[in-house]
Design an enzyme around this catalytic site. Structure first.
Site, PDB file in Angstrom:
ATOM      1  CG  HIS A  83      45.542 140.319  64.186  1.00 16.40           C
ATOM      2  ND1 HIS A  83      46.790 139.836  64.504  1.00 16.40           N
ATOM      3  CD2 HIS A  83      45.547 140.507  62.845  1.00 16.40           C
ATOM      4  CE1 HIS A  83      47.514 139.735  63.404  1.00 16.40           C
ATOM      5  NE2 HIS A  83      46.786 140.145  62.386  1.00 16.40           N
ATOM      6  CG  ASP A 118      52.402 136.266  72.012  1.00 15.56           C
ATOM      7  OD1 ASP A 118      51.659 135.295  72.212  1.00 15.56           O
ATOM      8  OD2 ASP A 118      52.699 136.691  70.867  1.00 15.56           O
ATOM      9  CB  SER A 171      44.200 141.746  59.214  1.00 10.19           C
ATOM     10  OG  SER A 171      44.633 140.532  59.788  1.00 10.19           O
ATOM     11  CG  HIS A 175      52.025 134.745  67.660  1.00  8.64           C
ATOM     12  ND1 HIS A 175      51.545 135.581  68.641  1.00  8.64           N
ATOM     13  CD2 HIS A 175      51.019 134.611  66.759  1.00  8.64           C
ATOM     14  CE1 HIS A 175      50.293 135.920  68.357  1.00  8.64           C
ATOM     15  NE2 HIS A 175      49.947 135.335  67.215  1.00  8.64           N
ATOM     16  CG  HIS A 209      48.040 136.873  74.250  1.00 13.39           C
ATOM     17  ND1 HIS A 209      48.443 137.858  73.410  1.00 13.39           N
ATOM     18  CD2 HIS A 209      47.114 137.432  75.064  1.00 13.39           C
ATOM     19  CE1 HIS A 209      47.796 138.980  73.717  1.00 13.39           C
ATOM     20  NE2 HIS A 209      46.982 138.751  74.711  1.00 13.39           N
TER      21      HIS A 209
END
Lengths: 548, 548
Positions: free
Chosen positions: A72, A190, A228, A363, A385
């Site tokens: 990404h 994350d 993507s 996520h 993140h």
């Protein structure tokens, strides 16, 4: 001699985007990810923001490797800017490197690229790096387990725990358990989606929604997705195959990405299903699927062109179905909803929004994060993140799981965290700037320029030219007043005349008495006061005084 | 002679905000609401937008009344700007007029205010207007049932169907049934929240969340809410009473509104519970509730001051609890989340977001809208109070309920809709502009100025002064180049020098050959080309050429 392990966050700690994290042990530095960030509303006119690598440049010969966790843009998007100054071996999985290669080609750059697999071990200086498979919204995503002389550091990378991913490869739970048993010193986790309770739905959820739409729709289908998101693209192609539609692709990034992913085996596109965009008009409506970019309402995206102008002779018509299989990136909401309005206005059927079942996040939500932490049982938990609130919410989760307060460490970009065998300490910080990219300007636009832009955007600018007699200090010609973004001069002639008169009066009064007065300052003050009184507005006043 | 009934939407059709709707029969016009709209991201520097009343001004003596459905700014916020030119009798309920009076006081305006009750009937020219109680996020909200010579028109106003509102007054279902039985020609229906499936939770939901928070919190509580959400304010005060906290109020609009609502009996504040903000520091933490404004992250709101500076000697400290009992207005998300980040960074506990149960919407979701339409059984359905997609989604709901396609009419601002006894037709449109308010400038900022601001915000401005010999056409002094928002001149001296040289060269080459050339254009073109080539950027170039 034993060193301390230094952890230096360069980007992605206290913000979402431009991810970059350094680990340093003695004379060895490894870099994890090199992403870009999209500008927020205050960064007017900026294309994007990249990490400040001055610490790396100052320690150039210590930098041993750059490891990419996935493909990404917020993880690889700054590569083309930093490679010029820092030519370091790059490690990544097959798809990640495929996307990097395409990017480097475009910028005519070369790099030392090293392919790694999920579940592979590499040694770099004092670091032993094991990769493990993670599920995310792009295939071939990895997390990192890094054995250092001080202990085992796990870097989650971006992840969710998708039990039924499209490619049939769920997260490597065995590896996570094994790492947990070995003993994890610190976990970087994350926190992007930590505001969300429960679990993030599986990518497979989208499949059943797509089935419903494709089986009941007779019109052309335009499916908008991130360029993507290969899982999503694969699902769309599977549906086209199942329901007898041909597939056309609109949008350069989508075309490029699909080419890379197909070549590398991450997309499976049956023969004869792809058609050229110009052939769409020759097919019956129910035989058409168009994959397109433009989910953020960008004015020159393929979707915008399809809506407002014409994309290679193709345009949206009443009755067409548009599926927005994405979500607005924060800050883009208004632009996205204007686009949705525009589509409805054209008579297009739009399927969009969080309740439509056409998009899921990549996520982990709260319960997945808890599961992940429980498997790894880290001594230290370091949220990353995320904007500050995400880091703070992840801390709360850590506390709920029984990790002690002292062992959950919130750090933001630039804070140096050090581990020895006893403890973790915060040991100062390095100075970091936002590096703004605007056209070909990289890093030469600073906060002063941005503050000027903000001021210009609020109230515009008044440019005032005056020709002054160098001896008497009196005005010979002018003032001439030009407005950009302040008022429409043609409709405000009287006001402008009065303003000019004020300047002339001030010169007569003040310059006569005091030849040494700064005439630029005088013009600026007179006009700032005048327009503040008249209109309660404060344009930027730029005086240009010539003395002859 | 029988006329047709004209319906002219001035604001709030195809947008959210600046609501205003006209009904005209023969020589009689009534106006419903006069609200403002907050600017969207493209309207740089604008304070807000108000409806264009030029049609009303052109038909001044026909305008019989302005009826206000409730006291929110998007329904009453343009009053102070239009009353100067259009002094018309205003009708509204007690609380609505109380808020209007306060506003007019501030602007030193007088108006002819006429109090009406929910469930009252008034006659204005050919219109018989019955008001009926609606539940919404402000008390004393009404809908309108207007009997015209052509038929019965129902205007929903803003509403939800709250079965358990805080003031104990649920929607007037009996009235709705009765109107439905009488036969409704056309229903104008609020579509603000039509993207939401199911029903909007009752305001009472917030009560149980508040109970949970207040019963378990030992720290000071700061509750942030919209200044006109009296239901919410009442609930907070009830909690303070129940759990033994004193209440301080921060923020001018909140103080003013609470004063109005208390005086009129819409807020019930027990004696001795209110304290002055400066006394907060004298109380134990667990005895303090502060009500405050600033939910949108506005930089000078009470909450921002409490966070970053000090609001009358009071500031937030680690451990304090902040409840954001609101939601971000679309477009404000980034600003709001930056504020939340800032609060967490200070160590404040923040309770926020859609899953926290501390806020509910004031607008009906899909199932409530269906119920409302089913009760009224209109022949024609006209969605309003929505951006285009909301209007389109409400149309879908109408179709699901069996209303025929021809009888659901989507109109946007300016479209003239006419009813006779047979049918409804669209009969042209009136021309409307966005009227921008910026400081004291009302309506004199147009789209050209806004486009200039956008250009300035993107790439800044370069001001270029040149002193030219009037006879030879050659440069005597300069060029002098000033940048605002383009580059930081001090760090780009070489580039600027080259740019100047380009201008000098161009004058030598072109002005010599052709004295009649436009020197301003020459300067502009040379520099635009130069910076586009060098930086791929396009600043606004403003040349100022003096010939002597």
């Amino acid at each position: 001699m034993k060193h301390r392990l230094k952890v230096i966050p360069i980007g992605g700690f206290g913000e979402i985007g431009k991810n970059m994290l350094l680990l340093q042990y003695g004379d060895s530095i490894i870099v994890i990810d090199a992403g870009l960030m999209f500008p927020d509303g205050d960064m007017l006119g900026i294309d994007f923001v990249i990490p400040d690598i001055s610490y790396l440049l100052a320690n150039k010969d210590k930098v041993k490797a750059l490891i990419l966790t996935h493909g990404h843009e917020d993880h690889i998007g700054a590569l083309q800017y930093i490679l010029k100054d820092l030519n370091v071996p790059i490690y990544g999985t097959s798809l990640t490197l495929g996307l990097v290669e395409k990017k480097l080609e475009e910028f005519r750059l070369k790099a030392n690229l090293n392919k790694i697999k999920p579940n592979e071990t590499i040694n770099i200086g004092p670091f032993t790096i094991e990769t493990f498979r993670q599920t995310h919204s792009i295939p071939d995503t990895i997390g990192l387990a890094i054995t250092t002389p001080i202990g085992l550091i796990v870097i989650s990378g971006d992840f969710k725990l998708d039990q039924t991913p499209i490619d049939g490869n769920p997260p490597d739970f065995n590896k996570l358990v094994e790492l947990g048993e070995r003993g994890v010193l610190a976990l970087f986790c994350d926190s992007t989606n930590v505001e969300q309770p429960g679990i993030t739905p599986s990518e497979s959820l989208v499949k059943s929604t797509f089935e419903g739409i494709f089986s009941s729709t007779k019109s052309r289908i335009f499916l908008v997705t991130f360029a993507s998101n290969f899982h999503r693209i694969q699902q769309a192609i599977d549906m086209a195959l199942k329901f007898g539609r041909k597939v056309a692709i609109a949008g350069k990034s989508l075309i490029n990405n699909i080419e890379v992913a197909t070549k590398l085996g991450y997309l499976h596109i049956p023969e004869n299903i792809l058609i050229n965009i110009k052939d769409v008009n020759n097919l019956p409506d129910e035989k058409v699927l168009v994959l397109t970019t433009g989910s953020q309402g960008e004015p020159y995206s393929a979707l915008s062109l399809l809506t407002n102008h014409s994309y290679k002779q193709l345009f949206l018509k009443p009755g067409d179905t548009v599926i927005l299989s994405t979500k607005p990136i924060p800050g883009n909401e208004i632009m996205v909803y204007k686009m949705v309005d525009q589509l409805f206005r054209k008579g297009v059927e739009v399927i969009y929004g969080k309740d439509a079942g056409v998009h899921v996040s990549g996520h982990a939500a709260q319960e997945e994060i808890k599961m992940f932490i429980n498997l790894l049982k880290p001594k230290y938990l370091i949220p990353y993140h995320g904007e500050y609130r995400h880091l703070a919410l992840l801390k709360k989760i850590g506390l709920e799981l029984g990790i002690s307060k002292e062992h959950i460490i919130i750090i933001e970009n630039g804070t140096v965290l050090e581990f020895d065998e006893e403890k973790a300490i915060i040991n100062g910080r390095i100075n970091l700037n936002n590096i703004y990219v605007d056209g070909l300007s990289i890093g030469d636009i600073g906060n002063i320029v941005l503050m000027e832009r903000k001021k210009l955007a609020e109230d515009g600018v008044l440019i005032v030219g005056v020709l002054v007699d160098g001896e008497t200090g009196l005005i010979l010609e002018g003032p001439e007043i030009i407005s950009k973004g302040f008022i429409f001069v043609k409709e405000s002639e009287e006001l402008i005349e009065t303003a000019k008169e004020k300047v002339r009066e001030a010169f007569k009064k003040k310059v006569g008495r005091n030849g040494g007065i700064n005439k630029e300052t005088l013009v600026r003050e007179v006009l700032e006061n005048f327009f503040n009184e008249e209109l309660k507005r404060k344009p930027v006043v730029v005086p240009l005084v010539w003395e002859i």
